[in-house]
Design a protein around this motif. Structure first.
Motif, PDB file in Angstrom:
ATOM      1  N   ILE A  74       0.844  -1.195   0.000  1.00 14.68           N
ATOM      2  CA  ILE A  74       0.000   0.000   0.000  1.00 14.68           C
ATOM      3  C   ILE A  74       0.883   1.251   0.000  1.00 14.68           C
ATOM      4  CG2 ILE A  74      -1.588   1.378   1.414  1.00 14.68           C
ATOM      5  CD1 ILE A  74      -3.044  -0.889   0.106  1.00 14.68           C
ATOM      6  N   LYS A  75       2.020   1.167   0.678  1.00  9.10           N
ATOM      7  CA  LYS A  75       2.910   2.323   0.805  1.00  9.10           C
ATOM      8  C   LYS A  75       3.780   2.531  -0.438  1.00  9.10           C
ATOM      9  CE  LYS A  75       2.988   2.069   5.840  1.00  9.10           C
ATOM     10  NZ  LYS A  75       3.737   1.636   7.052  1.00  9.10           N
ATOM     11  N   ASN A 112      -9.184   1.388   7.677  1.00  7.42           N
ATOM     12  CA  ASN A 112      -8.351   2.475   8.177  1.00  7.42           C
ATOM     13  C   ASN A 112      -7.544   3.183   7.091  1.00  7.42           C
ATOM     14  OD1 ASN A 112      -9.085   2.020  10.950  1.00  7.42           O
ATOM     15  ND2 ASN A 112      -7.757   0.215  10.929  1.00  7.42           N
ATOM     16  N   LEU A 113      -7.712   2.771   5.835  1.00  6.22           N
ATOM     17  CA  LEU A 113      -6.984   3.435   4.753  1.00  6.22           C
ATOM     18  C   LEU A 113      -7.584   4.807   4.465  1.00  6.22           C
ATOM     19  CD1 LEU A 113      -6.445   0.585   2.114  1.00  6.22           C
ATOM     20  CD2 LEU A 113      -4.845   1.405   3.854  1.00  6.22           C
ATOM     21  N   ASP A 114      -6.747   5.720   3.988  1.00  9.31           N
ATOM     22  CA  ASP A 114      -7.237   7.018   3.554  1.00  9.31           C
ATOM     23  C   ASP A 114      -8.150   6.845   2.347  1.00  9.31           C
ATOM     24  OD1 ASP A 114      -5.732   8.233   5.505  1.00  9.31           O
ATOM     25  OD2 ASP A 114      -4.028   8.668   4.167  1.00  9.31           O
ATOM     26  N   GLU A 115      -9.104   7.738   2.194  1.00 12.92           N
ATOM     27  CA  GLU A 115     -10.080   7.637   1.110  1.00 12.92           C
ATOM     28  C   GLU A 115      -9.417   7.641  -0.264  1.00 12.92           C
ATOM     29  OE1 GLU A 115     -13.366   7.056   1.558  1.00 12.92           O
ATOM     30  OE2 GLU A 115     -12.813   6.908   3.669  1.00 12.92           O
ATOM     31  N   GLU A 116      -8.405   8.469  -0.453  1.00 16.58           N
ATOM     32  CA  GLU A 116      -7.757   8.553  -1.764  1.00 16.58           C
ATOM     33  C   GLU A 116      -6.979   7.276  -2.088  1.00 16.58           C
ATOM     34  OE1 GLU A 116      -3.707  10.991  -0.533  1.00 16.58           O
ATOM     35  OE2 GLU A 116      -5.433  12.084  -1.340  1.00 16.58           O
ATOM     36  N   LYS A 146     -19.622  -1.233  -0.044  1.00 16.96           N
ATOM     37  CA  LYS A 146     -20.274  -0.036   0.509  1.00 16.96           C
ATOM     38  C   LYS A 146     -19.661   0.349   1.856  1.00 16.96           C
ATOM     39  CE  LYS A 146     -24.888  -0.313  -1.597  1.00 16.96           C
ATOM     40  NZ  LYS A 146     -26.338  -0.479  -1.334  1.00 16.96           N
ATOM     41  N   LEU A 147     -19.422  -0.650   2.685  1.00 12.67           N
ATOM     42  CA  LEU A 147     -18.847  -0.396   4.002  1.00 12.67           C
ATOM     43  C   LEU A 147     -17.482   0.283   3.892  1.00 12.67           C
ATOM     44  CD1 LEU A 147     -18.725  -0.873   7.140  1.00 12.67           C
ATOM     45  CD2 LEU A 147     -17.631  -3.079   6.600  1.00 12.67           C
ATOM     46  N   LEU A 148     -16.661  -0.238   2.991  1.00 12.35           N
ATOM     47  CA  LEU A 148     -15.299   0.266   2.849  1.00 12.35           C
ATOM     48  C   LEU A 148     -15.193   1.456   1.897  1.00 12.35           C
ATOM     49  CD1 LEU A 148     -13.427  -3.161   2.532  1.00 12.35           C
ATOM     50  CD2 LEU A 148     -13.609  -1.714   4.564  1.00 12.35           C
ATOM     51  N   LYS A 149     -16.248   1.667   1.119  1.00 10.22           N
ATOM     52  CA  LYS A 149     -16.243   2.699   0.073  1.00 10.22           C
ATOM     53  C   LYS A 149     -15.105   2.438  -0.905  1.00 10.22           C
ATOM     54  CE  LYS A 149     -18.263   6.168   3.157  1.00 10.22           C
ATOM     55  NZ  LYS A 149     -18.095   7.490   3.821  1.00 10.22           N
ATOM     56  N   MET A 150     -15.058   1.166  -1.355  1.00  8.95           N
ATOM     57  CA  MET A 150     -13.997   0.739  -2.259  1.00  8.95           C
ATOM     58  C   MET A 150     -14.582   0.098  -3.508  1.00  8.95           C
ATOM     59  SD  MET A 150     -11.193  -0.811   0.415  1.00  8.95           S
ATOM     60  CE  MET A 150     -10.199  -1.466  -0.915  1.00  8.95           C
TER      61      MET A 150
END
Length: 212
Positions: A74-75, A112-116, A146-150
């Protein structure tokens, strides 16, 4: 039985150098079909750092056997990350991918990830008849999305031999697409016309033998 081994640095870099020397330019590349990358995270980091000097966009697919390693990729500056979830039912996931961890751990991490960051991480679901293509499977995928907005990535399974009985039910696949649209889920779809020698995620047992 699915995952056998990871490719070495030399094996992966040879493929890259061969193509780069042949074409002198590679616009994008995708880490996939090399074993389970997150079980070999040092190789991913070393090849990524080297190849990023020559390639603009790099993608990766993983079955996520380790949360710590997921945090590492992710990083890194991947263009897009595809998480081979395939089912949020741990029993089904374990049958499909022997190195699976409980998907609830993955969900907790992704919350816990940032939205972007979430915009470029996809929940991948490879439709396999009789395994993970029930209405309850797609409804659960929609709920988690939907929960994760992913976003979601739907994959059409291509049979790799007549000995493998599994495939994607075209009607169920289209129904899943309709449900995603109805629920305003952002998604991408793999081409049903692709003719890969392997039917999708490289660590799937269904590619090698009949699931019990």
């Amino acid at each position: 039985n699915g995952f056998i081994r990871n490719l070495s640095y030399e094996e992966m870099d040879f493929q890259f150098r061969y193509l780069y020397d042949e074409h002198e330019y590679i616009e994008s590349l995708h880490y996939a079909g090399t074993g389970e990358l997150l079980l070999n995270i040092d190789l991913v980091k070393s090849t990524f750092e080297e190849w990023k000097k020559s390639v603009q966009d790099i993608f990766i697919t993983t079955s996520v056997p380790c949360i710590k390693s997921l945090d590492c990729i992710i990083k890194l500056d991947f263009k897009r990350i595809f998480l081979s979830i395939h089912s949020f039912d741990f029993g089904i996931r374990k049958k499909l991918m022997p190195n699976s961890i409980d998907p609830s751990y993955i969900v907790d991490f992704l919350k816990n990830l940032d939205e972007e960051v979430k915009e470029e991480v996809y929940l991948a679901h490879l439709f396999i008849n009789g395994i993970n293509d029930r209405d309850s499977d797609i409804n659960q995928l929609i709920s988690i999305s939907k929960l994760l907005k992913m976003p979601v990535y739907l994959m059409f399974y291509n049979k790799i031999s007549k000995k493998v009985k599994y495939h994607t039910d075209f009607n169920k696949f289209n129904n899943a697409i309709s449900l995603l649209k109805k629920n305003n889920i952002e998604f991408r779809v793999s081409s049903s016309a692709r003719k890969d020698k392997i039917g999708g995620c490289g660590t799937l047992r269904v590619n090698r033998n009949i699931l019990n």
